[in-house]
Design a protein around this motif. Structure first.
Motif, short mmCIF file in Angstrom:
data_model
loop_
_atom_site.label_atom_id
_atom_site.label_comp_id
_atom_site.label_asym_id
_atom_site.label_seq_id
_atom_site.Cartn_x
_atom_site.Cartn_y
_atom_site.Cartn_z
N ASP B 219 0.83 -1.21 0.00
CA ASP B 219 0.00 0.00 0.00
C ASP B 219 0.86 1.25 0.00
N PHE B 220 1.91 1.23 0.82
CA PHE B 220 2.80 2.40 0.89
C PHE B 220 3.43 2.66 -0.47
N SER B 222 2.28 1.84 -3.38
CA SER B 222 1.33 2.36 -4.37
C SER B 222 1.11 3.85 -4.19
N GLU B 223 1.19 4.31 -2.93
CA GLU B 223 1.06 5.75 -2.71
C GLU B 223 2.30 6.50 -3.17
N HIS B 224 3.47 5.91 -2.89
CA HIS B 224 4.72 6.58 -3.27
C HIS B 224 5.31 5.82 -4.43
N SER B 225 4.81 6.13 -5.64
CA SER B 225 5.19 5.29 -6.77
C SER B 225 6.61 5.53 -7.25
#
Lengths: 329, 393
Positions: B219-220, B222-225
């Motif tokens: 998840d992290f 995906s937020e910080h691609s």
């Protein structure tokens, strides 16, 4: 964090009871199971189990910090980053002194001055900040009963004669050093684990452990097979608790290891290597004539090696200042 | 679709009810409506809908699988992979010898394990890589961000500041000689503040926190691609003292390794794991080997082991390395001699020795094969390198 009960994580009551029946009470028990086992235990589908894992993980995962925030926090922090040892060459090698917030190991052959060094550090920690001290109490965990209060007073008087000119100041300093005598490994571990409360209540700014090696040597005979593993486990647990204390409260924790000599032909090598992956800085006190230990404390200079860890070659230098310890002949 | 119901990821209670109602394959279930299903096997309508959705999703993805591309299979030809590998970036380590051996640096989409005795510089290398991953693309870097998961508490922020400052100075020197527009522009963004803000630091104190953090990483990410590097400094430490049960430890470690590999592939990043060394006592001879056991040795794609050799650091790289690297000049001859000597030592058979030398001269790729046969990674590739960080202060 690992011991956080699942009840407090936000799971539904009946789910918690169901998990309790399978003896899954804390986050640690939950996360150690595979998804298939979790499906069986909770009765949810794969997607549901995945969501549950995320919920529980969020409850015990650490907070994210960017390195930039750490740096700004560090510079805004008022407490000093190092406790200077007042020995200029050593301070230079360590870039400031004994680092606050991490562990430092001091090793050396018997009789070279490790305990004296620690007593001196405890005096320094009680000094006010304008003199380079931490102005706090000291927790001294003594396993060899080598600490002498008279010696503490003597060092204080001879090192800082202008400051300790009254009886009162000497008494104040000695009242700030809290001595704990522990004689077995278990007692040491229990003492470390209960130290947190003492640190908060008494304003402790320095924790000294003298020495780690002696209790370990007494109880774990390395000749026996299973003992190496037990010993490493014990040391690792001790180190983990100490690291936690050091980081939480930003205090330096020097502890004494021990140097034993390997048989003829090699120079001094560290035997307590199982703990050597743990401390951040290590100061080894070596004598120029290791074969005659009875003369060692009379020789005027001591060689000191500061390494970042046991097996790597570090900076070495001679230091005359150690001779300034007035020794009782 | 004649697939058996037991193979779907349904909840056990629902599965039991379906089986007792007589449903055995997925095909039978596809014709039923949710409300009918809920009445028949006595579950709620939401559960029935969820069950049918799971089955439909898995069935529908099965059919196109035979036709061509599918989401879950990730099929591609070796040619596509070759193109990808050519264009993929490496994260340089600023040590030319190490970069040469690795074929350019730490590769993306692979897991790398760094082992070594205490004090040899594993954490320093990790901190260096966390800075190097952020080098802009026009300078040959990857222009990504870094996640640093620390279990030992050895991350020193002052040291990272030193490393970042040195890297900025180095890049300034390069632009000084080249004077190109895009270089100047890229360098404006490459400041100390930006570098430090793009290193995401997590401090995990025990193995539970580590496991929890790894579950939350997708998840992290995906937020910080833009993250291109995940470092776990000290994967051995929490598992060595916390867990008594060895089989549980092996299972958890394998699960962790799988998660890391899937992260590396899905998000196109490099994963670096740091390991400790342990002593192995073998017939009264003690030798240092990487910790966490034999099964962990298979987890990472690339393994770099550092040793001290008097006052020099040496490193051994245990992995497949592309032949481009081996064919570089004198290294090739050095390597051939090394490998043939080793093989001879093992076999003590003169005929075999001559055969292998003939073979190796003609087929450089076989060098790796014979080297791995010796089972002593020490002989695979041995290369000295001097000043560890030659561009640093």
């Amino acid at each position: 964090m690992a011991g956080k009960k699942l009840r407090r994580v936000g799971l539904s009551q009946d789910l918690c009871e169901r998990l309790l029946r399978h003896r899954i009470v804390t986050c640690q028990d939950f996360l150690c199971l595979s998804p298939l086992e979790l499906m069986k235990v909770t009765g949810l589908s794969y997607g549901g189990v995945h969501e549950l894992l995320c919920v529980v993980s969020r409850a015990c995962a650490p907070q994210m910090q960017t390195a930039f925030r750490m740096k700004t926090q560090r510079s805004a922090d008022l407490s000093p980053a190092f406790l200077s040892t007042t020995l200029s060459a050593l301070d230079e090698a360590l870039h400031g002194g004994v680092a606050c917030g991490s562990l430092t190991e001091i090793t050396g052959p018997p009789g070279c001055g490790k305990t004296q060094f620690c007593i001196m550090m405890s005096v320094l920690a009680t000094l006010p900040t304008n003199m380079g001290g931490l102005e706090g109490a000291v927790a001294y965990i003594d396993t060899e009963s080598a600490f002498s209060a008279e010696r503490l007073v003597e060092i204080a008087e001879s090192r800082f004669p202008e400051y300790f000119n009254t009886e009162e100041k000497l008494l104040l300093t000695s009242s700030k050093v809290h001595l704990y005598r522990e004689l077995t490994c278990d007692e040491v571990l229990q003492r470390i684990e209960s130290l947190e409360e003492e640190i908060i209540s008494k304003g402790v700014k320095l924790v000294i452990i003298d020495s780690v090696a002696s209790v370990v040597r007494k109880e774990f005979d390395t000749q026996l097979q299973g003992n190496m593993k037990e010993r490493s486990k014990f040391l690792a647990r001790e180190a983990a608790s100490l690291k936690y204390l050091a980081e939480e409260f930003s205090i330096p924790i020097p502890f004494l290891g021990d140097l034993s000599f390997m048989p003829v032909g090699t120079t001094a090598t560290h035997i307590l290597t199982s703990s050597s992956c743990l401390p951040v800085a290590q100061i080894s006190l070596l004598n120029p004539k290791p074969t005659c230990p009875s003369l060692s404390w009379k020789s005027p200079t001591r060689c000191c090696i500061a390494t970042s860890n046991s097996e790597c070659p570090g900076l070495s230098f001679q230091n005359d200042h150690f001779s300034h310890f007035p020794y009782l002949v | 679709m004649q697939r058996d119901l037991g193979s779907f990821p349904l909840s056990p209670a629902v599965r039991v009810k379906l089986v007792s109602a007589g449903f055995q394959t997925a095909e039978e279930l596809l014709e039923v409506k949710p409300s009918e299903l809920s009445k028949e096997i006595r579950i709620s309508k939401e559960e029935a809908l969820e069950t049918l959705q799971i089955i439909r999703r898995d069935c529908l993805t099965n059919i196109p699988r035979y036709a061509g591309t599918s989401e879950s299979g990730k099929k591609c030809t070796a040619l596509e992979l070759l193109e990808q590998e050519h264009t993929q970036g490496f994260i340089i380590t600023f040590c030319s010898a190490l970069d040469n051996i690795l074929g350019g640096g730490i590769p993306l989409t692979k897991t790398t394990e760094i082992c070594g005795a205490p004090g040899v510089g594993k954490t320093q290398l990790c901190m260096q890589l966390a800075v190097d991953v952020q080098i802009p693309e026009c300078f040959g870097g990857v222009a990504g961000e870094a996640v640093f998961i620390d279990t030992e508490g050895s991350f020193m922020i002052d040291r990272v500041v030193d490393l970042a400052t040195a890297c900025i100075q180095h890049l300034h020197l390069i632009t000084g000689t080249h004077m190109e527009e895009e270089h100047q522009k890229a360098l404006e963004d490459f400041t100390l503040e930006n570098i430090l803000s793009h290193i995401y630091y997590f401090r995990c104190r025990d193995c539970t926190e580590l496991l929890a953090q790894v579950y939350l990483l997708p998840d992290f990410l995906s937020e910080h691609s833009k993250v291109r590097l995940v470092i776990v400094d000290g994967i051995a430490f929490p598992f060595r003292h916390d867990l008594d049960d060895l089989s549980l430890r092996t299972r958890l470690l394998n699960g962790l390794a799988q998660q890391m590999i899937s992260l590396a592939n899905n998000h196109r990043l490099a994963v670096i794991l740091t390991n400790q060394m342990t002593t192995k006592i073998d017939k009264n001879q003690a030798s240092l080997i990487p910790a966490l056991g034999e099964s962990w040795g298979h987890a990472a794609t690339i393994r770099i082991i550092f040793h001290w050799d008097q006052k020099q650091r040496t490193c051994v790289v245990c992995t497949y390395v592309s032949s481009k690297v081996i064919l570089k000049g004198t290294l090739k001859i050095f390597l051939l001699i090394f490998v043939t000597v080793t093989v001879f030592e093992h076999s003590k058979n003169l005929k075999f020795y001559f055969l292998t030398t003939v073979f190796l001269r003609r087929e450089p790729m076989l060098v790796h094969f014979f080297a791995s046969c010796t089972l002593r990674p020490k002989y695979l590739l041995k290369h000295r390198y001097g000043n560890f960080f030659y561009m640093l202060l």
